[in-house]
Design an enzyme around this catalytic site. Sequence first.
Site, PDB file in Angstrom:
ATOM      1  N   GLU B  62     -30.622  -3.983  24.382  1.00 19.29           N
ATOM      2  CA  GLU B  62     -30.430  -3.627  22.974  1.00 19.29           C
ATOM      3  C   GLU B  62     -28.978  -3.739  22.541  1.00 19.29           C
ATOM      4  O   GLU B  62     -28.681  -4.156  21.418  1.00 19.29           O
ATOM      5  CB  GLU B  62     -30.973  -2.214  22.709  1.00 19.29           C
ATOM      6  CG  GLU B  62     -32.495  -2.118  22.707  1.00 19.29           C
ATOM      7  CD  GLU B  62     -33.116  -2.111  24.106  1.00 19.29           C
ATOM      8  OE1 GLU B  62     -32.352  -1.999  25.093  1.00 19.29           O
ATOM      9  OE2 GLU B  62     -34.345  -2.215  24.232  1.00 19.29           O
ATOM     10  N   HIS B 131     -41.249   7.004  22.390  1.00 18.66           N
ATOM     11  CA  HIS B 131     -41.877   6.085  21.448  1.00 18.66           C
ATOM     12  C   HIS B 131     -42.240   6.766  20.125  1.00 18.66           C
ATOM     13  O   HIS B 131     -43.040   6.238  19.364  1.00 18.66           O
ATOM     14  CB  HIS B 131     -43.153   5.484  22.052  1.00 18.66           C
ATOM     15  CG  HIS B 131     -42.906   4.536  23.183  1.00 18.66           C
ATOM     16  ND1 HIS B 131     -42.397   4.948  24.387  1.00 18.66           N
ATOM     17  CD2 HIS B 131     -43.094   3.198  23.295  1.00 18.66           C
ATOM     18  CE1 HIS B 131     -42.298   3.898  25.200  1.00 18.66           C
ATOM     19  NE2 HIS B 131     -42.707   2.837  24.557  1.00 18.66           N
TER      20      HIS B 131
END
Lengths: 377, 335
Positions: B62, B131
């Site tokens: 990322e 999540h």
Amino acid sequence: MSPAEHLADAGLVQLLTPAGERVDHPVYSPLAAHLDGDALRAMYRDMVLVRRFDNEATSLQRQGELGLWAQSLGQEGAQVGSGHALAPQDYVFPSYREHGVAQTRGVDLANLLRLFRGIDHGGWDPTAHNFHLYTLVIGSHTLHATGYAMGVQRDGLVGTGDPTRDTAVVTYFGDGATSQGDVNEALVFAAVNNAPLVLFCQNNQWAISEPTTRQARVPLADRGLGFGVPSVRVDGNDVIASYAVTAEALERARSGGGPTFIEAFTYRMGAHTTSDDPTRYRSAAEDEYWRQRDPIDRLRLHLEQTDELPAAFATDLEAEAVALGERIRSTVRSWGPPTPASMFDHVYASPNSVVDSERAWFESYESTFAPTQGGAR
Amino acid sequence: MTTERITFAKAINSGLRRALEQDPKVLLMGEDIGALGGVFRVTDGLHKDFGPDRVVDTPLAESGIVGTAIGLALRGYRPVCEIQFDGFIFPAFDQITTQLAKMHYRSQGRLTLPVVIRVPFGGGIGAIEHHSESPEALFAHTPGLRVVSPSNPADAYAMIQQAIASPDPVLFFEPKVRYWDKADVDLETPAEPPHTDAAPTGLDRARVLREGTDVTLIAYGPSVAPALKAAATAAAEGTSVEVIDLRTISPLDTDTLVASVRKTGRCVVAHEAPVLYGTGAEIAARVTERCFFHLQAPVLRVGGFHVPYPVAKIEQDYLPNLDRILEAIDRTLTF
């Protein structure tokens, strides 16, 4: 693994010995063969001027004119040599000690001091020199360089065969940075995208107080190989070899051959910054060892031995260096602080109601003070 | 005007497609956004139509995604990054906060970074750890970033285009629980410019979704739907609730909030993120500063507790659902 193995300089590309003698290398000598007296004197001039600038900056910090200074002392060979290999269209992403590269890109050296005087977070127009702003967070900019190189690819400026168009990107970082995730991610992204990037690692042996042995158990150049990136170790205090390995890597990048990792083996002769005290962690003997390998002395010896350093040139250069020092001193001292309300400038590129209202409040608050000397208050 | 009934995910997909068509400098980058179309299929079909150089499957890194996006933006591109899930944005936190947010500032305005970072966020879908998080306040706290969150397909379609058009970096939080919601979306009328007072649906604007007189209820992203439901329920009980979809978290459209609270005298803020140091806290402070003599009750917050996002089997007890929002409305009326 012992520190001695790390410090071993075996396997380094060298074209100029510390005694100033040219040595042949089957791959790299041809890349430097065209460097005539003028070219070498231009490198010599840049190194001498940057060292003078660096010394002036150190003095200015000691006099309280700068908050901090990070010296390039000792690394002029790696920086100026690699910088001279760049084409105008190439783009550089430096760390914060690349004053020698800045000189080769035509950045007014005085402007490097704006950051350290505390009047600007940048200091120059990056796009005017294809030389990005200094990045203080270690290794972060190597990803910016990689992305920029990916943009160059998309612009169709790789492998055209036109030397005035084919473009490479170079990023400079140190031995300590090789431990950062971002540098490793830059290697991954550059490798899988075959980006026109040169990762130029100046292994100056010290990350503030930590020796390279705290970063790696293999030569840093081996890091590149693990990513499938061609890698080379060069004597970073040899300006000619630094030029040659960079020229090769740039040509690979521009022609579509992808990234190269260069480990320039050099030495931070000064402190990490003016806030550092190297006597706490390294020996005088080590300093002396490297003083004998000074990159400027090396090229001067070579120029003298080959009758390429006319007395007039040396005299003129010394005068130029003195004048540069004077200009740096007077320029820096002339810089006052920015206006307090300028802190609100450029936070966003478009109007922002929060910043606008805070600025309005601040200016109103400031206006309640009687105007006196300096600033708004 | 031609409208089409599409899902929230498809609305973003359509907005991305339009941006890719209109500006050759726009490119998408992220993990699994290519042939797969993203784990939520938001980029479905774009890889096929625009190719791997414009819809880029990146390495799983990322920081690398955002860091290289910065470099691409410096070269004149307009990257739209997808962070696969909210909880995976933290490896990129450094690049976002120390680099992306500050480049325009530290370059004295010479460099702009029109980078969009799309983040599927929030809970309610029965996901496993990392999540279901709502990290928007961490970015709203960072000067130099814009932080927005659409709540419905029509806004999603317009706001993603406005985010891409913005010269500033934008954190674009997509409520993943809403991805499958359908609504009529006008796919032909161009989105308004992102940042101008003349654009009532610009990227910097909150919007009153339902007018009311007793309580102002402020929500954004995933919490707008339960807020609207709460307003309808409260109306049946005789309480008139004005619902404001915040849309922009940074900058905060304080004027719109203040105008409403001055009218109602009561204010409730709902979001999934923990309330401690959250968006609701900032709203409460600003509303209190500017509506002090209009307030009939303290500003109340409904949101996550100061606990890590809990396991899926009990997440409905953590989220600001209909019952908890109604409880807060009731409580504000007791003052």
